[in-house]
Motif scaffolding. Structure first.
Motif, PDB file in Angstrom:
ATOM      1  N   LEU A 153     -15.439   3.037  77.400  1.00  0.00           N
ATOM      2  CA  LEU A 153     -14.085   3.010  76.517  1.00  0.00           C
ATOM      3  C   LEU A 153     -14.023   3.620  75.549  1.00  0.00           C
ATOM      4  N   LEU A 154     -15.158   3.957  74.818  1.00  0.00           N
ATOM      5  CA  LEU A 154     -15.269   4.766  73.513  1.00  0.00           C
ATOM      6  C   LEU A 154     -15.369   6.303  74.008  1.00  0.00           C
TER       7      LEU A 154
ATOM      8  N   LEU B  48     -11.492  -3.486  72.733  1.00  0.00           N
ATOM      9  CA  LEU B  48     -12.858  -3.616  72.333  1.00  0.00           C
ATOM     10  C   LEU B  48     -13.217  -4.903  71.830  1.00  0.00           C
ATOM     11  N   GLY B  49     -12.237  -5.447  71.131  1.00  0.00           N
ATOM     12  CA  GLY B  49     -12.598  -6.753  70.493  1.00  0.00           C
ATOM     13  C   GLY B  49     -13.349  -7.790  71.336  1.00  0.00           C
ATOM     14  N   PRO B  50     -12.820  -8.115  72.371  1.00  0.00           N
ATOM     15  CA  PRO B  50     -13.693  -9.076  73.293  1.00  0.00           C
ATOM     16  C   PRO B  50     -14.824  -8.670  73.890  1.00  0.00           C
TER      17      PRO B  50
ATOM     18  N   ILE C 104     -17.286  -7.048  71.828  1.00  0.00           N
ATOM     19  CA  ILE C 104     -18.227  -6.661  70.999  1.00  0.00           C
ATOM     20  C   ILE C 104     -18.575  -8.050  70.295  1.00  0.00           C
ATOM     21  N   VAL C 105     -19.629  -8.185  69.653  1.00  0.00           N
ATOM     22  CA  VAL C 105     -20.257  -9.334  68.681  1.00  0.00           C
ATOM     23  C   VAL C 105     -19.387  -9.289  67.537  1.00  0.00           C
ATOM     24  N   GLU C 106     -19.015  -8.355  67.056  1.00  0.00           N
ATOM     25  CA  GLU C 106     -18.425  -8.235  65.471  1.00  0.00           C
ATOM     26  C   GLU C 106     -16.903  -8.757  65.658  1.00  0.00           C
ATOM     27  N   ASP C 107     -16.277  -8.932  64.635  1.00  0.00           N
ATOM     28  CA  ASP C 107     -14.826  -9.283  64.554  1.00  0.00           C
ATOM     29  C   ASP C 107     -14.050  -7.757  64.340  1.00  0.00           C
ATOM     30  N   GLY C 108     -14.519  -6.990  65.090  1.00  0.00           N
ATOM     31  CA  GLY C 108     -13.729  -5.639  65.039  1.00  0.00           C
ATOM     32  C   GLY C 108     -15.001  -4.611  64.660  1.00  0.00           C
TER      33      GLY C 108
END
Length: 95
Positions: free
Chosen positions: A19-20, A76-78, A80-84
């Protein structure tokens, strides 16, 4: 100048990397983008780091508002660990 960091959820590392990589192509085509360099941390392959440079604040604002940027962040949100993405702004020494 800034860098963005985020951590892929277990098992999502390759999805995030792909994705990145696709997003990088789109961002580099933005008129105000000077540098967009994504990395994966060598000793922690779930961690991603992106070094970003934009022509000015307006170019960064335009980047944030692009359709591909909004789509990237939504996808990306779902994964990854962080909230963005965690953003850190950089200032050159002597400025």
């Amino acid at each position: 100048m800034l860098f963005a960091e985020f951590t892929a959820l277990p098992g999502e590392e390759e999805t995030v990397a792909a994705l990145l990589a696709g997003f990088a192509v789109q961002v580099r085509a933005e008129r105000g983008c000077v540098e967009f360099a994504p990395f994966r941390l060598a000793e922690q392959p779930t961690r991603f780091f992106v070094y970003e440079v934009y022509r000015d604040d307006d170019a960064f604002a335009a980047h944030i508002g692009t359709r591909h940027g909004l789509e990237f962040n939504a996808r990306l949100g779902p994964l990854i660990v962080e909230d963005g993405s965690q953003l850190t702004w950089l200032q050159p020494l002597g400025s």
